[in-house]
Design an enzyme around this catalytic site. Structure first.
Site, PDB file in Angstrom:
ATOM      1  N   ALA A 250      -3.573  -0.874   5.073  1.00 19.87           N
ATOM      2  CA  ALA A 250      -4.774  -0.355   5.733  1.00 19.87           C
ATOM      3  C   ALA A 250      -5.927  -0.112   4.773  1.00 19.87           C
ATOM      4  O   ALA A 250      -7.063   0.060   5.192  1.00 19.87           O
ATOM      5  CB  ALA A 250      -4.435   0.950   6.453  1.00 19.87           C
ATOM      6  N   GLY A 251      -5.618  -0.097   3.485  1.00 17.52           N
ATOM      7  CA  GLY A 251      -6.630   0.306   2.509  1.00 17.52           C
ATOM      8  C   GLY A 251      -7.805  -0.646   2.485  1.00 17.52           C
ATOM      9  O   GLY A 251      -7.696  -1.828   2.828  1.00 17.52           O
TER      10      GLY A 251
ATOM     11  N   ARG B 205     -12.480  -1.569  -4.701  1.00 16.30           N
ATOM     12  CA  ARG B 205     -12.719  -2.140  -6.032  1.00 16.30           C
ATOM     13  C   ARG B 205     -12.660  -3.667  -6.053  1.00 16.30           C
ATOM     14  O   ARG B 205     -12.866  -4.292  -7.087  1.00 16.30           O
ATOM     15  CB  ARG B 205     -11.744  -1.525  -7.037  1.00 16.30           C
ATOM     16  CG  ARG B 205     -12.093  -0.049  -7.311  1.00 16.30           C
ATOM     17  CD  ARG B 205     -11.556   0.399  -8.635  1.00 16.30           C
ATOM     18  NE  ARG B 205     -10.129   0.652  -8.578  1.00 16.30           N
ATOM     19  CZ  ARG B 205      -9.296   0.462  -9.596  1.00 16.30           C
ATOM     20  NH1 ARG B 205      -9.756  -0.021 -10.736  1.00 16.30           N
ATOM     21  NH2 ARG B 205      -8.029   0.732  -9.474  1.00 16.30           N
TER      22      ARG B 205
ATOM     23  N   LYS C  19      -8.669  -5.950   1.535  1.00 23.93           N
ATOM     24  CA  LYS C  19      -8.010  -6.304   0.275  1.00 23.93           C
ATOM     25  C   LYS C  19      -6.782  -7.190   0.475  1.00 23.93           C
ATOM     26  O   LYS C  19      -6.611  -8.187  -0.233  1.00 23.93           O
ATOM     27  CB  LYS C  19      -7.609  -5.031  -0.475  1.00 23.93           C
ATOM     28  CG  LYS C  19      -6.806  -5.343  -1.726  1.00 23.93           C
ATOM     29  CD  LYS C  19      -6.725  -4.202  -2.702  1.00 23.93           C
ATOM     30  CE  LYS C  19      -5.817  -3.108  -2.230  1.00 23.93           C
ATOM     31  NZ  LYS C  19      -5.628  -2.112  -3.303  1.00 23.93           N
TER      32      LYS C  19
ATOM     33  N   GLN D   3      -3.759   2.616  11.550  1.00 29.28           N
ATOM     34  CA  GLN D   3      -3.841   3.933  10.919  1.00 29.28           C
ATOM     35  C   GLN D   3      -5.172   4.620  11.216  1.00 29.28           C
ATOM     36  O   GLN D   3      -5.328   5.808  10.950  1.00 29.28           O
ATOM     37  CB  GLN D   3      -3.667   3.760   9.397  1.00 29.28           C
ATOM     38  CG  GLN D   3      -3.491   5.054   8.631  1.00 29.28           C
ATOM     39  CD  GLN D   3      -3.581   4.857   7.127  1.00 29.28           C
ATOM     40  OE1 GLN D   3      -3.557   3.736   6.633  1.00 29.28           O
ATOM     41  NE2 GLN D   3      -3.681   5.953   6.400  1.00 29.28           N
TER      42      GLN D   3
ATOM     43  N   GLY E 260      -4.789   7.976   3.039  1.00 27.83           N
ATOM     44  CA  GLY E 260      -3.770   8.065   1.989  1.00 27.83           C
ATOM     45  C   GLY E 260      -2.459   7.438   2.423  1.00 27.83           C
ATOM     46  O   GLY E 260      -2.223   7.193   3.609  1.00 27.83           O
TER      47      GLY E 260
ATOM     48  N   GLU F  56      -0.159  11.465  -9.711  1.00 30.99           N
ATOM     49  CA  GLU F  56      -1.177  10.406  -9.725  1.00 30.99           C
ATOM     50  C   GLU F  56      -2.045  10.560 -10.973  1.00 30.99           C
ATOM     51  O   GLU F  56      -2.281  11.676 -11.449  1.00 30.99           O
ATOM     52  CB  GLU F  56      -2.038  10.494  -8.461  1.00 30.99           C
ATOM     53  CG  GLU F  56      -1.331  10.051  -7.195  1.00 30.99           C
ATOM     54  CD  GLU F  56      -0.781   8.636  -7.299  1.00 30.99           C
ATOM     55  OE1 GLU F  56      -1.564   7.700  -7.478  1.00 30.99           O
ATOM     56  OE2 GLU F  56       0.449   8.468  -7.218  1.00 30.99           O
TER      57      GLU F  56
ATOM     58  N   LYS G 237      -6.544 -37.839   6.594  1.00 33.09           N
ATOM     59  CA  LYS G 237      -6.445 -36.593   7.362  1.00 33.09           C
ATOM     60  C   LYS G 237      -5.729 -36.851   8.674  1.00 33.09           C
ATOM     61  O   LYS G 237      -6.075 -37.811   9.376  1.00 33.09           O
ATOM     62  CB  LYS G 237      -7.845 -36.045   7.641  1.00 33.09           C
ATOM     63  CG  LYS G 237      -7.840 -34.700   8.323  1.00 33.09           C
ATOM     64  CD  LYS G 237      -9.092 -34.446   9.135  1.00 33.09           C
ATOM     65  CE  LYS G 237      -9.017 -35.155  10.465  1.00 33.09           C
ATOM     66  NZ  LYS G 237     -10.162 -34.914  11.344  1.00 33.09           N
TER      67      LYS G 237
HETATM   68  C1  UD1 Z   1      -0.578   3.731  -5.337  1.00 34.95           C
HETATM   69  C2  UD1 Z   1       0.327   4.941  -5.668  1.00 34.95           C
HETATM   70  C3  UD1 Z   1       0.561   4.997  -7.163  1.00 34.95           C
HETATM   71  C4  UD1 Z   1       1.161   3.697  -7.621  1.00 34.95           C
HETATM   72  C5  UD1 Z   1       0.316   2.490  -7.212  1.00 34.95           C
HETATM   73  C6  UD1 Z   1       1.063   1.208  -7.482  1.00 34.95           C
HETATM   74  C7  UD1 Z   1      -0.105   6.686  -3.998  1.00 34.95           C
HETATM   75  C8  UD1 Z   1      -0.799   7.979  -3.726  1.00 34.95           C
HETATM   76  N1  UD1 Z   1      -0.312   6.155  -5.217  1.00 34.95           N
HETATM   77  O1  UD1 Z   1      -1.852   3.951  -5.929  1.00 34.95           O
HETATM   78  O2  UD1 Z   1       1.427   6.076  -7.488  1.00 34.95           O
HETATM   79  O3  UD1 Z   1       1.335   3.728  -9.050  1.00 34.95           O
HETATM   80  O4  UD1 Z   1       0.032   2.522  -5.796  1.00 34.95           O
HETATM   81  O5  UD1 Z   1       0.263   0.079  -7.225  1.00 34.95           O
HETATM   82  O6  UD1 Z   1       0.621   6.203  -3.157  1.00 34.95           O
HETATM   83  N2  UD1 Z   1      -2.964   2.092   2.019  1.00 34.95           N
HETATM   84  C9  UD1 Z   1      -2.914   2.294   3.369  1.00 34.95           C
HETATM   85  N3  UD1 Z   1      -3.489   3.412   3.888  1.00 34.95           N
HETATM   86  C10 UD1 Z   1      -4.086   4.349   3.104  1.00 34.95           C
HETATM   87  C11 UD1 Z   1      -4.136   4.142   1.715  1.00 34.95           C
HETATM   88  C12 UD1 Z   1      -3.553   2.995   1.191  1.00 34.95           C
HETATM   89  O7  UD1 Z   1      -2.382   1.474   4.107  1.00 34.95           O
HETATM   90  O8  UD1 Z   1      -4.566   5.332   3.668  1.00 34.95           O
HETATM   91  C13 UD1 Z   1      -2.354   0.887   1.467  1.00 34.95           C
HETATM   92  C14 UD1 Z   1      -3.322  -0.026   0.738  1.00 34.95           C
HETATM   93  O9  UD1 Z   1      -3.807  -1.041   1.610  1.00 34.95           O
HETATM   94  C15 UD1 Z   1      -2.465  -0.630  -0.362  1.00 34.95           C
HETATM   95  C16 UD1 Z   1      -1.413   0.431  -0.600  1.00 34.95           C
HETATM   96  O10 UD1 Z   1      -1.409   1.288   0.519  1.00 34.95           O
HETATM   97  O11 UD1 Z   1      -1.838  -1.812   0.084  1.00 34.95           O
HETATM   98  C17 UD1 Z   1      -1.662   1.241  -1.865  1.00 34.95           C
HETATM   99  O12 UD1 Z   1      -2.921   1.866  -1.783  1.00 34.95           O
HETATM  100  P1  UD1 Z   1      -3.913   1.943  -3.023  1.00 34.95           P
HETATM  101  O13 UD1 Z   1      -5.120   2.657  -2.601  1.00 34.95           O
HETATM  102  O14 UD1 Z   1      -4.042   0.614  -3.632  1.00 34.95           O
HETATM  103  O15 UD1 Z   1      -3.063   2.939  -3.994  1.00 34.95           O
HETATM  104  P2  UD1 Z   1      -3.170   3.062  -5.575  1.00 34.95           P
HETATM  105  O16 UD1 Z   1      -4.330   3.905  -5.932  1.00 34.95           O
HETATM  106  O17 UD1 Z   1      -3.071   1.728  -6.201  1.00 34.95           O
HETATM  107 CA    CA Z   2      -2.954  -0.415  -5.394  1.00 30.99          CA
END
Ligand code: UD1
Ligand code: CA
Length: 447
Positions: free
Chosen positions: A10-11, A15, A22, A75, A80, A154, A333
């Site tokens: 969902a993120g 970046r 992403k 979500q 988070g 974290e 093709k």
């Molecule tokens: C996260 C971990 C970190 C770990 C790292 C490994 C947490 C708090 N931190 O950090 O400990 O070392 O991954 O790569 O878990 N996502 C959702 N919904 C949200 C937030 C994120 O679905 O509300 C998904 C994102 O799309 C992604 C994944 O969860 O696929 C990780 O999220 P991201 O924001 O990349 O976490 P990191 O900061 O990398």
């Molecule tokens: Ca990540």
């Protein structure tokens, strides 16, 4: 023990500096999410839940394409990773077994690692996949007491001593599904990011007298992609492995560092792939085939003993039978090319069929698109198409038919017939020389 897979996707991926969600950024021709789902498939999950949020519609479509039976939950606004896991709750109703959480941005997990993660559940209530990071910046750190995992901190919330820890959280974890949801529900958002961290479930579990442990895998498996630079590094890592795997399988690859594979490229042992070849998705090349330099292939099949290129382009639906020769500057093709047929130079064959042992002369073009409809030219077996023939579809040429060079063929040509369709040649003796004299004289007058 039944397994449910929860894939967090969902993120926003702020970046990545892109409007594309992403997890839809492509690695080896497929969205990151596909790689994560493929990795998770090694667990043969009884349920797969994909949590979407940012770009929900497009991410849902990608998830369904990869795993049609997946449950997709929205979500809403991502708050988070714990919040994301909670969103999966309705899709886990009635499920009992272990849940494995994967991140959609982590494409390289191996089968062995995921099996080891599941197996370690015999030793602990929560199992986290960790790795020793070359550079731990950005990752959550694992605080251990021997083999016991105490908590995860974290980066943003870590003190200098904690930041010095190299053992990092991959994001992958496993716990009994009901317990996982229970623990995720107990997570707060009192931290530097104001997010609900899934990583907090470890400390919560410990406070309840439960056990958490870590299993380790090589860092390259847990590469989490947050930036374009990391995506490029992941592509490099993928290609390095794909090339090594092809060589190990007996593919002749004289310039491995210049050949690019897609996530699903299948090249049989004994095939040759010359330098500077690029494979898009959906390509199979059989053993004994040769793909020569500077060719681009996607969605196509090259049979045993066929040769392609140099400088050829095979687009989706190109099906080459055995011993077919496709030469330079040829584009194919959505076309079936029969056994032993030759299309050696400068041709376009699209939405067509070419019979076995036919010879398509240089510069032949199937004119199959009238601006609205695509029509299908059909060429029989053993046909001989003269150079620079335009085949204006719909048109059928029978077995053994011939066309004269430069013909524009608009009507069917029966088997064994020769069709010529071009203006008759007119030759004027001496005219070229007289014309040149006149032009040179004009130039002299102008000075
Ligand atoms: C996260 C971990 C970190 C770990 C790292 C490994 C947490 C708090 N931190 O950090 O400990 O070392 O991954 O790569 O878990 N996502 C959702 N919904 C949200 C937030 C994120 O679905 O509300 C998904 C994102 O799309 C992604 C994944 O969860 O696929 C990780 O999220 P991201 O924001 O990349 O976490 P990191 O900061 O990398
Ligand atoms: Ca990540």
């Amino acid at each position: 023990m039944p397994t449910a897979l929860i894939v967090l996707a969902a993120g926003k991926g702020t970046r990545m500096d892109s409007n594309l969600p992403k997890v839809l950024h492509r690695l080896a021709g497929a969205p990151l999410l596909w790689h994560a789902l493929r990795a998770g498939a090694a667990l043969e999950p009884d349920r797969t839940v994909v949590v979407v949020g940012h770009g929900a519609e497009a991410v849902t479509a990608a998830a369904r394409e990869a795993v049609p039976e997946a449950a997709v939950v929205d979500q809403g606004t991502p708050r988070g990773t714990a919040h994301a896991v909670l969103a999966a709750a309705p899709a886990l109703a009635g499920f009992s077994g272990d849940a494995v959480v994967l991140y959609g941005d982590t494409p390289f997990l191996s089968d062995e690692t995921l099996q080891a993660l599941k197996a370690a559940r015999a030793r602990a209530d929560v199992v986290v996949l960790g790795f020793e990071a070359g550079d731990p910046a950005g990752y959550g750190r694992l605080l251990m007491d021997g083999e016991r995992l105490l908590r995860i901190v974290e980066e943003k919330d870590a003190d200098p001593a904690e930041r010095a820890i190299r053992l990092c959280n991959s994001g992958v974890l496993c716990a009994e599904a009901g317990l996982l949801l229970d623990l995720a529900g107990a997570v707060g958002s009192d931290n530097a990011a104001g997010e609900f961290y899934l990583t907090d479930i470890v400390a919560i579990a410990r406070a309840r007298g439960l056990e958490a442990t870590v299993i380790r895998c090589p860092e390259e498996e847990t590469l989490g992609i947050n930036t374009r630079a990391e995506l490029a590094a992941a592509e490099t890592a993928f290609q390095r492995r794909a090339r090594a795997a092809a060589i190990a399988q007996g593919v002749q690859l004289p310039g491995p560092e210049t050949v690019f594979f897609a996530f699903d490229t299948a090249v049989g042992g004994g095939a040759t792939v010359e330098p500077f070849v690029v494979f898009g998705p959906g390509v199979t090349v059989e053993t004994g085939a040769t793909v020569r330099s500077f060719s681009h292939l996607e969605g196509c099949h090259v049979s045993r003993g066929a040769t392609v290129g140099p400088f050829a382009r095979l687009r989706p639906g190109a099906e080459l039978a055995e011993e077919v020769h496709i030469g330079n500057f040829v584009e194919i093709k959505n076309a079936l090319v029969g056994e032993g047929a030759k299309i050696n130079h400068l041709s376009y064959v699209g939405d067509a069929s070419v019979g076995a042992a036919s010879n398509i002369g240089a510069g032949t073009i199937t004119c199959n698109y009238d601006g609205v409809f695509k029509h299908r030219p059909e060429i029989g077996a053993g046909a001989f198409i003269g150079s620079a023939t335009m085949l204006v579809a719909p048109v059928r040429l029978g077995d053994g038919a011939m066309t004269g060079s430069g013909s524009v063929i608009t009507e069917d040509v029966p088997a064994g017939a020769l069709a010529i369709s071009r203006a008759r040649q007119v030759t004027k003796p001496g005219l070229a020389a007289r014309l040149m004299d006149r032009l040179r004289a004009a130039r002299a007058r102008r000075g």
